[in-house]
Write a protein that holds these residues in place. Structure first.
Motif, PDB file in Angstrom:
ATOM      1  N   TRP A   1       6.881  -0.469  34.712  1.00  0.00           N
ATOM      2  CA  TRP A   1       7.541  -0.233  35.990  1.00  0.00           C
ATOM      3  C   TRP A   1       7.810   1.258  36.120  1.00  0.00           C
ATOM      4  CZ3 TRP A   1       8.716  -3.825  39.742  1.00  0.00           C
ATOM      5  CH2 TRP A   1       8.427  -5.148  39.416  1.00  0.00           C
TER       6      TRP A   1
ATOM      7  N   THR B   1      10.463  -2.828  31.663  1.00  0.00           N
ATOM      8  CA  THR B   1      10.806  -3.949  32.540  1.00  0.00           C
ATOM      9  C   THR B   1      11.512  -3.435  33.789  1.00  0.00           C
ATOM     10  OG1 THR B   1      12.964  -4.293  31.521  1.00  0.00           O
ATOM     11  CG2 THR B   1      11.104  -5.511  30.577  1.00  0.00           C
ATOM     12  N   LYS B   2      11.532  -4.283  34.802  1.00  0.00           N
ATOM     13  CA  LYS B   2      12.222  -3.965  36.045  1.00  0.00           C
ATOM     14  C   LYS B   2      13.725  -3.847  35.808  1.00  0.00           C
ATOM     15  CE  LYS B   2      12.661  -7.336  38.881  1.00  0.00           C
ATOM     16  NZ  LYS B   2      12.514  -8.383  39.870  1.00  0.00           N
TER      17      LYS B   2
END
Length: 101
Positions: free
Chosen positions: A23, A57-58
């Motif tokens: 991300w 990760t988001k």
């Protein structure tokens, strides 16, 4: 200044998924690009235009924004369904187009 959190699309130059799993957090431009009159290069007075952070990760990217008090927008990319293709499908008798070299 608003930050964008997104997952970059895969490169059109290769079929692999490299650099498209992480991300990315980058900032919306505050000032437009301008053309420098002497050399004709594009210039910007916005230093955050050069900042690009990568996260696994988001949730990590969102936590970073909240920890530092940065306003953010999350852009979800729709999951693309890939149709499985086989090399043998090129030689099927039911193929619509003729196969030539």
């Amino acid at each position: 200044m608003i930050a964008r959190i997104y997952k970059p699309s895969k490169s059109a130059m290769q079929s692999g998924q490299a650099k498209s799993k992480a991300w990315v957090l980058d900032y919306e431009p505050e000032a437009p690009l301008r053309v420098e009159p002497l050399m004709g290069w594009t210039a910007s007075s916005d230093p955050k235009r050069q900042v690009r952070l990568h996260f696994a990760t988001k949730e990590e990217a969102i936590a970073y924004c909240e920890r530092h008090g940065i306003a953010y927008q999350v852009f979800e990319t729709p999951r693309q369904l890939r149709r499985g293709l086989s090399y043998a499908d090129n030689f099927l008798p039911s193929r619509r187009e003729s196969w030539t070299h």
